[in-house]
Write a protein that holds these residues in place. Structure first.
Motif, PDB file in Angstrom:
ATOM      1  N   VAL A 151       0.829  -1.209   0.000  1.00  0.00           N
ATOM      2  CA  VAL A 151       0.000   0.000   0.000  1.00  0.00           C
ATOM      3  C   VAL A 151       0.863   1.260   0.000  1.00  0.00           C
ATOM      4  O   VAL A 151       0.513   2.273  -0.604  1.00  0.00           O
ATOM      5  N   SER A 152       2.011   1.194   0.681  1.00  0.00           N
ATOM      6  CA  SER A 152       2.855   2.382   0.839  1.00  0.00           C
ATOM      7  C   SER A 152       3.726   2.676  -0.374  1.00  0.00           C
ATOM      8  O   SER A 152       4.153   3.820  -0.567  1.00  0.00           O
ATOM      9  N   MET A 153       4.004   1.673  -1.191  1.00  0.00           N
ATOM     10  CA  MET A 153       4.905   1.859  -2.330  1.00  0.00           C
ATOM     11  C   MET A 153       4.226   2.653  -3.438  1.00  0.00           C
ATOM     12  O   MET A 153       3.221   2.214  -3.988  1.00  0.00           O
ATOM     13  N   GLY A 220      -1.161  -3.712  -9.898  1.00  0.00           N
ATOM     14  CA  GLY A 220      -1.941  -4.586  -9.015  1.00  0.00           C
ATOM     15  C   GLY A 220      -1.406  -4.694  -7.612  1.00  0.00           C
ATOM     16  O   GLY A 220      -2.034  -5.361  -6.768  1.00  0.00           O
ATOM     17  N   THR A 221      -0.275  -4.064  -7.301  1.00  0.00           N
ATOM     18  CA  THR A 221       0.312  -4.202  -5.967  1.00  0.00           C
ATOM     19  C   THR A 221      -0.574  -3.602  -4.889  1.00  0.00           C
ATOM     20  O   THR A 221      -0.815  -4.221  -3.844  1.00  0.00           O
ATOM     21  N   ILE A 222      -1.076  -2.405  -5.108  1.00  0.00           N
ATOM     22  CA  ILE A 222      -1.945  -1.779  -4.101  1.00  0.00           C
ATOM     23  C   ILE A 222      -3.258  -2.543  -3.944  1.00  0.00           C
ATOM     24  O   ILE A 222      -3.664  -2.836  -2.806  1.00  0.00           O
ATOM     25  N   PRO A 223      -3.980  -2.908  -5.028  1.00  0.00           N
ATOM     26  CA  PRO A 223      -5.172  -3.754  -4.835  1.00  0.00           C
ATOM     27  C   PRO A 223      -4.864  -5.081  -4.162  1.00  0.00           C
ATOM     28  O   PRO A 223      -5.672  -5.588  -3.375  1.00  0.00           O
ATOM     29  N   MET A 224      -3.704  -5.674  -4.444  1.00  0.00           N
ATOM     30  CA  MET A 224      -3.315  -6.922  -3.789  1.00  0.00           C
ATOM     31  C   MET A 224      -3.196  -6.737  -2.283  1.00  0.00           C
ATOM     32  O   MET A 224      -3.701  -7.555  -1.489  1.00  0.00           O
ATOM     33  N   ALA A 225      -2.514  -5.659  -1.871  1.00  0.00           N
ATOM     34  CA  ALA A 225      -2.334  -5.408  -0.443  1.00  0.00           C
ATOM     35  C   ALA A 225      -3.673  -5.134   0.246  1.00  0.00           C
ATOM     36  O   ALA A 225      -3.937  -5.640   1.348  1.00  0.00           O
ATOM     37  N   ILE A 226      -4.522  -4.346  -0.398  1.00  0.00           N
ATOM     38  CA  ILE A 226      -5.830  -4.044   0.188  1.00  0.00           C
ATOM     39  C   ILE A 226      -6.676  -5.305   0.281  1.00  0.00           C
ATOM     40  O   ILE A 226      -7.352  -5.553   1.294  1.00  0.00           O
ATOM     41  N   THR A 227      -6.658  -6.127  -0.760  1.00  0.00           N
ATOM     42  CA  THR A 227      -7.426  -7.372  -0.753  1.00  0.00           C
ATOM     43  C   THR A 227      -6.975  -8.297   0.366  1.00  0.00           C
ATOM     44  O   THR A 227      -7.794  -8.909   1.063  1.00  0.00           O
ATOM     45  N   ALA A 228      -5.668  -8.407   0.567  1.00  0.00           N
ATOM     46  CA  ALA A 228      -5.145  -9.264   1.635  1.00  0.00           C
ATOM     47  C   ALA A 228      -5.609  -8.774   3.003  1.00  0.00           C
ATOM     48  O   ALA A 228      -6.039  -9.571   3.846  1.00  0.00           O
ATOM     49  N   ARG A 229      -5.535  -7.464   3.244  1.00  0.00           N
ATOM     50  CA  ARG A 229      -5.925  -6.929   4.553  1.00  0.00           C
ATOM     51  C   ARG A 229      -7.422  -7.107   4.795  1.00  0.00           C
ATOM     52  O   ARG A 229      -7.845  -7.503   5.894  1.00  0.00           O
ATOM     53  N   ILE A 230      -8.233  -6.795   3.793  1.00  0.00           N
ATOM     54  CA  ILE A 230      -9.685  -6.906   3.964  1.00  0.00           C
ATOM     55  C   ILE A 230     -10.086  -8.367   4.150  1.00  0.00           C
ATOM     56  O   ILE A 230     -10.949  -8.695   4.984  1.00  0.00           O
ATOM     57  N   THR A 231      -9.479  -9.275   3.377  1.00  0.00           N
ATOM     58  CA  THR A 231      -9.798 -10.695   3.512  1.00  0.00           C
ATOM     59  C   THR A 231      -9.454 -11.198   4.902  1.00  0.00           C
ATOM     60  O   THR A 231     -10.245 -11.926   5.531  1.00  0.00           O
ATOM     61  N   ARG A 232      -8.294 -10.831   5.392  1.00  0.00           N
ATOM     62  CA  ARG A 232      -7.879 -11.262   6.734  1.00  0.00           C
ATOM     63  C   ARG A 232      -8.850 -10.765   7.793  1.00  0.00           C
ATOM     64  O   ARG A 232      -9.338 -11.551   8.635  1.00  0.00           O
ATOM     65  N   ASN A 233      -9.140  -9.481   7.792  1.00  0.00           N
ATOM     66  CA  ASN A 233     -10.002  -8.918   8.831  1.00  0.00           C
ATOM     67  C   ASN A 233     -11.424  -9.466   8.755  1.00  0.00           C
ATOM     68  O   ASN A 233     -12.041  -9.770   9.780  1.00  0.00           O
TER      69      ASN A 233
END
Length: 345
Positions: A151-153, A220-233
């Motif tokens: 997300v930060s990159m 796709g890096t930012i959507p990947m990071a967001i998807t991982a965080r939302i899926t986990r939570n």
């Protein structure tokens, strides 16, 4: 369901009209003159005035107060009338209809967006599931750290870094464009990887895939990071519900409990986020397309901004808004499939 869709479509029409007003006013507030951008800074005032008159830029923006008999003989009323007829105008410099350019360029953006969202789902969804199932373990910490970095990159920095390392240092992948010089694919869908396979040209499809890989990863890096965080939570929240504990008490395997009982209910927020990401990506990834010389919607509008090409900017933004609205509607309709308890009155 039908009444809901009709209401949403009418609402989308109002959104498009509202966006057209904002974009119309905003682009004309940008410093600079399209006539000067086309003719050059050494153009005489008389030549600039003639060109502005030819382009209709000498007319009032919204209302012609100076001539009450022709109150609506202004730029915006004419534009919105043409827009309602499906006419987005023509580029000031190229004189090519904007709709024709969008038809050619949008498949490139669509292919890039699909590649980016596929990368995000293939990496982010499993990472989020594993992080939720291995909560408070090194695996969870690693997935969380990778998500924060993703997300930060900044996209422009990541794109340049990927291009330098994989194209310049290693020489594994091409740095830019959609196809190598000498490779030709006759378009069917406009998606070159798919068209190469449909045309029976596996070598051309592979070449298109290699060109697609780096920009897809960067985008796709930012959507990947967001998807991982939302899926986990989301999955952690569902795993704590009573019906999940009941399924476990019945002796069901952890795999069945996770995939059949928990994951489907946890997907609603994930689908929402992914849908918003798809809409944004299809609207045009300006930085990614510019860095990788990708001939899509984003680079098309970006080039038009420097030339003060009003019809191209307006048409590109309105088209992007339409795509986002349609994708959001499809996401809303998918909720009823994921959760039958959801009804649309």
């Amino acid at each position: 369901m039908t009444a809901y869709i009709i209401r949403r479509l009418l609402r989308t029409l109002l959104v498009i009209i509202g966006i057209s007003v904002v974009v119309f006013a905003f682009v004309r507030s940008i410093p600079g003159d399209p006539a000067v951008a086309l003719l050059g800074e050494r153009a005489t005032p008389a030549a600039s005035a003639r060109l502005r008159e030819q382009l209709g830029l000498n007319q009032p923006w919204f209302i012609n107060y100076k001539d009450p008999a022709n109150l609506f003989d202004a730029q915006y009323p004419k534009y919105i009338g043409a827009l309602l007829r499906g006419d987005l105008g023509s580029g000031i410099k190229s004189q090519i209809p904007v709709a024709s350019e969008l038809k050619v360029r949008f498949p490139a953006t669509a292919e890039l967006a699909l590649g980016a969202i596929l990368f995000a789902l293939l990496i982010g969804l499993p990472a989020g599931i594993v992080a939720a199932l291995r909560r408070n373990t090194p695996v969870d910490s690693l997935a969380t750290t990778v998500s924060l970095v993703g997300v930060s990159m900044p996209v422009f920095w990541l794109g340049l870094l990927l291009s330098w390392f994989f194209a310049v240092v290693l020489g594994w992948l091409p740095p830019s464009a959609r196809l190598s010089v000498g490779v030709d694919i006759q378009p069917i869908t406009g998606l070159y990887v798919l068209d190469g396979l449909l045309r029976g040209q596996p070598a051309a499809a592979w070449d298109a895939f290699k060109h697609l890989l780096l920009p897809s990863i960067a985008l796709g890096t930012i959507p990947m990071a967001i998807t991982a965080r939302i899926t986990r939570n989301s999955l952690l929240e569902v795993l704590g519900q009573d019906y999940v504990r009941t399924a476990r008490a019945k002796g069901l395997s952890p795999r069945i409990v996770t995939l059949k009982h928990a994951l489907r209910n946890a997907l609603l927020p994930v689908v929402t986020v992914v849908g918003l990401q798809i809409g944004a990506l299809l609207g045009g990834a300006v930085l990614t397309e510019t860095i990788f010389s990708w001939p899509g919607l984003g680079s098309y509008v970006f080039d038009a901004i420097s030339l003060r090409d009003y019809p191209v900017i307006q048409g590109g933004v309105i088209f992007a808004a339409l795509i986002v609205s349609v994708v959001n509607l499809l996401v809303d309709l998918s909720y009823a499939f994921l959760d039958p308890r959801i009804q649309y009155a």
